[in-house]
Design an enzyme around this catalytic site. Structure first.
Site, PDB file in Angstrom:
ATOM      1  N   ALA A   1       0.850  -1.186   0.000  1.00 32.93           N
ATOM      2  CA  ALA A   1       0.000   0.000   0.000  1.00 32.93           C
ATOM      3  C   ALA A   1       0.887   1.238   0.000  1.00 32.93           C
ATOM      4  O   ALA A   1       2.093   1.153   0.266  1.00 32.93           O
ATOM      5  CB  ALA A   1      -0.917   0.007   1.223  1.00 32.93           C
TER       6      ALA A   1
ATOM      7  N   GLU B   1       0.792   5.661   0.978  1.00 28.39           N
ATOM      8  CA  GLU B   1       0.024   6.628   1.766  1.00 28.39           C
ATOM      9  C   GLU B   1      -0.297   7.920   1.035  1.00 28.39           C
ATOM     10  O   GLU B   1      -0.424   8.970   1.674  1.00 28.39           O
ATOM     11  CB  GLU B   1       0.787   6.952   3.051  1.00 28.39           C
ATOM     12  CG  GLU B   1       2.096   7.753   2.866  1.00 28.39           C
ATOM     13  CD  GLU B   1       3.323   6.873   2.745  1.00 28.39           C
ATOM     14  OE1 GLU B   1       3.174   5.730   2.293  1.00 28.39           O
ATOM     15  OE2 GLU B   1       4.423   7.341   3.102  1.00 28.39           O
ATOM     16  N   ASN B   2      -0.455   7.911  -0.296  1.00 35.29           N
ATOM     17  CA  ASN B   2      -0.828   9.146  -0.995  1.00 35.29           C
ATOM     18  C   ASN B   2      -1.876   9.884  -0.169  1.00 35.29           C
ATOM     19  O   ASN B   2      -2.918   9.324   0.169  1.00 35.29           O
ATOM     20  CB  ASN B   2      -1.410   8.823  -2.368  1.00 35.29           C
ATOM     21  CG  ASN B   2      -0.464   8.004  -3.215  1.00 35.29           C
ATOM     22  OD1 ASN B   2       0.723   8.260  -3.257  1.00 35.29           O
ATOM     23  ND2 ASN B   2      -1.009   6.993  -3.877  1.00 35.29           N
TER      24      ASN B   2
ATOM     25  N   HIS C   1      -1.702   1.618   9.337  1.00 34.16           N
ATOM     26  CA  HIS C   1      -0.384   2.200   9.041  1.00 34.16           C
ATOM     27  C   HIS C   1      -0.520   3.353   8.038  1.00 34.16           C
ATOM     28  O   HIS C   1       0.016   4.446   8.259  1.00 34.16           O
ATOM     29  CB  HIS C   1       0.518   1.093   8.483  1.00 34.16           C
ATOM     30  CG  HIS C   1       1.868   1.548   8.044  1.00 34.16           C
ATOM     31  ND1 HIS C   1       3.007   1.336   8.788  1.00 34.16           N
ATOM     32  CD2 HIS C   1       2.270   2.198   6.929  1.00 34.16           C
ATOM     33  CE1 HIS C   1       4.047   1.841   8.160  1.00 34.16           C
ATOM     34  NE2 HIS C   1       3.630   2.371   7.018  1.00 34.16           N
ATOM     35  N   GLU C   2      -1.236   3.120   6.959  1.00 34.90           N
ATOM     36  CA  GLU C   2      -1.357   4.168   5.935  1.00 34.90           C
ATOM     37  C   GLU C   2      -2.144   5.366   6.465  1.00 34.90           C
ATOM     38  O   GLU C   2      -1.827   6.513   6.151  1.00 34.90           O
ATOM     39  CB  GLU C   2      -2.017   3.608   4.670  1.00 34.90           C
ATOM     40  CG  GLU C   2      -1.336   2.379   4.071  1.00 34.90           C
ATOM     41  CD  GLU C   2       0.144   2.560   3.809  1.00 34.90           C
ATOM     42  OE1 GLU C   2       0.580   3.701   3.603  1.00 34.90           O
ATOM     43  OE2 GLU C   2       0.881   1.546   3.834  1.00 34.90           O
TER      44      GLU C   2
ATOM     45  N   HIS D   1      -0.028   7.599   8.528  1.00 35.21           N
ATOM     46  CA  HIS D   1       0.838   8.475   7.726  1.00 35.21           C
ATOM     47  C   HIS D   1       0.186   9.839   7.472  1.00 35.21           C
ATOM     48  O   HIS D   1       0.884  10.799   7.130  1.00 35.21           O
ATOM     49  CB  HIS D   1       1.151   7.825   6.379  1.00 35.21           C
ATOM     50  CG  HIS D   1       2.341   6.914   6.391  1.00 35.21           C
ATOM     51  ND1 HIS D   1       3.562   7.290   6.911  1.00 35.21           N
ATOM     52  CD2 HIS D   1       2.505   5.650   5.916  1.00 35.21           C
ATOM     53  CE1 HIS D   1       4.425   6.284   6.762  1.00 35.21           C
ATOM     54  NE2 HIS D   1       3.810   5.282   6.174  1.00 35.21           N
TER      55      HIS D   1
ATOM     56  N   GLU E   1       8.008   5.805   8.892  1.00 36.76           N
ATOM     57  CA  GLU E   1       7.562   4.411   8.920  1.00 36.76           C
ATOM     58  C   GLU E   1       7.480   3.859  10.338  1.00 36.76           C
ATOM     59  O   GLU E   1       6.579   3.081  10.659  1.00 36.76           O
ATOM     60  CB  GLU E   1       8.482   3.554   8.050  1.00 36.76           C
ATOM     61  CG  GLU E   1       8.571   4.009   6.591  1.00 36.76           C
ATOM     62  CD  GLU E   1       7.217   4.056   5.899  1.00 36.76           C
ATOM     63  OE1 GLU E   1       6.237   3.512   6.439  1.00 36.76           O
ATOM     64  OE2 GLU E   1       7.135   4.660   4.814  1.00 36.76           O
TER      65      GLU E   1
HETATM   66 ZN   LIG Z   1       4.510   3.457   5.527  1.00 39.08          ZN
END
Ligand SMILES: [Zn+2]
Length: 455
Positions: A332, A334-335, A367-368, A371, A390
């Protein structure tokens, strides 16, 4: 290479004396003879996919060259006759490259998106003409040499027209094919820019420290839809091309180029937005696969709200879209406001998918979403500190997952899984420091590993 130079003249908010590692990639940008940019740089990316795309009655296809324009507002800190940007695999129309001076009365934060494209192209005085241009292929640099210097303290608008290619490489601006149940092949096009591929979609200052506001316009056949980081502001008919429309997106907050994203295709969405001020949350998937988004939708909105409450800062963007892509280069990405996933890391089919896949989907989605704050809102100056992005996103993901599904005891699973991953990678001769030396684009692609994420 390293340097003890401070970033104070690049970034008005930086304190004098802050450490700043200048690598070979950024050195040319901060050379005294070149142009440092202020942090109020603004860009308009006008992506026209129009000329080379067409529709048929049951499917749409596209040829693979695309036409683009980009406007970049510049603040000149030191007079210069050279302007260096990142640019890769783009065919810039040299005769169309222009620099307009901006009136001193124009406020730096003035909404560039409110200006029409016509006024942007013709409303200013063309004050600098291009003498020639040179390239540095190893570092993907394009330098425009000007007849007359840009004046210190001046503000200018650079306008570039160019042609790009929709590759199949799953990076930059690229195309993805998929086949539906009726055995019909469809295409979509989207972006993967982290860490150094935005330069393959538009000429830009493609380093995380050079944040800018982006206003994106996308042309599409009216049978398709587009998405970008920000909410759609308006759609207008393209009078020159029957059956085509322009989607105009809201201007973004300051963000790094690697987080810019846009998409065009025929994916379908399912929305679940929490009551009482929840961020509009949509997951997009192939027609026929939208039911498999239900699990992600059962987790995502709650995790997003939890993270905002826990961190004490509201979700920075006004909407959250998540794409399930039939083919993707990693798990994946994170845009900002438009997270991209490979399908197998986001879609869940009861009775078919394993129970462990639920934990994987939730953990990666958390996680995304983390971000949005760690990396997107607060960003490292250079890629050697990517572990801050990260590491925090990984840790806060476990907090978010545990909040929604405490019965999973995700903290115990995380401890085992992350330790084992780090031990196995750190034992190799190819292990690297937590803050690695990363100078060139090829170096940067090597640092996204378990050490960066879990150590
Ligand atoms: Zn990441």
């Amino acid at each position: 290479m390293c340097s003890g130079k401070t970033p104070s003249r690049l970034n008005g908010s930086a304190k004098a004396g802050d450490r700043y590692i200048v690598t070979a990639l950024v050195a040319s940008h901060i050379d005294d003879q070149l142009i440092p940019l202020s942090r109020v740089l603004q860009s308009v990316l006008n992506v026209s996919t129009g000329r080379d795309w067409y529709c048929s009655s049951r499917r749409w296809r596209m040829r693979y060259s695309t036409l683009h324009e980009v406007w970049i507002d510049l603040n000149v800190i030191k007079a210069t006759e050279h302007l260096t940007l990142h640019c890769k695999d783009l065919d810039i129309f040299e005769n169309s490259t222009t620099l307009f001076s901006l009136p001193p009365s124009m406020n730096a934060s003035e909404d560039i998106s409110m200006m029409s494209i016509a006024s942007m192209s013709s409303g200013g005085e063309v004050t600098r003409s291009l003498k020639n241009r040179t390239t540095e292929r190893r570092l993907d640099l394009l330098t425009l040499h000007l007849e007359n210097p840009l004046q210190e303290g001046g503000r200018y608008r650079l306008h570039l027209k160019y042609k790009g290619q929709l590759s199949k490489a799953l990076s930059g601006f690229y195309r993805v094919a998929y086949t539906d149940k009726a055995n019909i092949t469809s295409w979509l096009a989207t972006t993967t820019f982290e860490p150094t591929e935005a330069r393959r979609a538009f000429p830009c200052f493609d380093e995380p420290i050079f944040k800018a506001r982006f206003q994106i316009n996308l042309a599409r056949p009216d049978s398709l839809s587009t998405l970008s980081n920000m909410p759609l502001r308006s759609t207008t008919v393209d009078a020159k091309k029957p059956g085509w429309v322009w989607d105009h997106y809201e201007e973004s907050p300051l963000m790094s180029t690697y987080l810019v994203s846009f998409y065009v295709g025929n994916l379908q969405s399912v929305e679940r937005t929490l009551a009482e001020g929840g961020t509009p949350f949509k997951v997009w998937a192939r027609p026929g696969a939208t039911e498999q988004t239900r699990f992600a939708l059962s987790m995502g909105p709650e995790m997003l709200r939890f993270l905002g409450d826990y961190i004490g800062v509201d979700n920075p963007l006004p909407k959250q879209d998540v794409l399930a892509l039939p083919n993707f280069i990693s798990d994946a990405l994170e845009n900002w406001g438009l997270i991209s996933f490979g399908e197998k890391y986001l879609l869940y089919q009861p009775g078919v998918s394993s129970s462990s896949s639920q934990q994987k989907i939730a953990t990666i989605l958390g996680h995304e979403l983390a971000h949005n704050w760690f990396g997107n809102l607060v960003t490292m100056r250079w890629w050697d500190d990517i572990w801050l992005n990260e590491g925090f996103a990984t840790y806060f993901s476990t907090l978010a997952v545990n909040h929604v599904r405490p019965e999973w005891d995700i903290h115990s699973l995380y401890a085992v899984n992350s330790f084992l991953k780090v031990f196995s990678v750190d034992a190799l001769h190819t292990s690297h420091p937590l803050i690695p030396s990363a100078d060139t684009p090829s170096d940067l692609h090597q640092i996204f590993d378990a050490i960066t994420y879990f150590k």
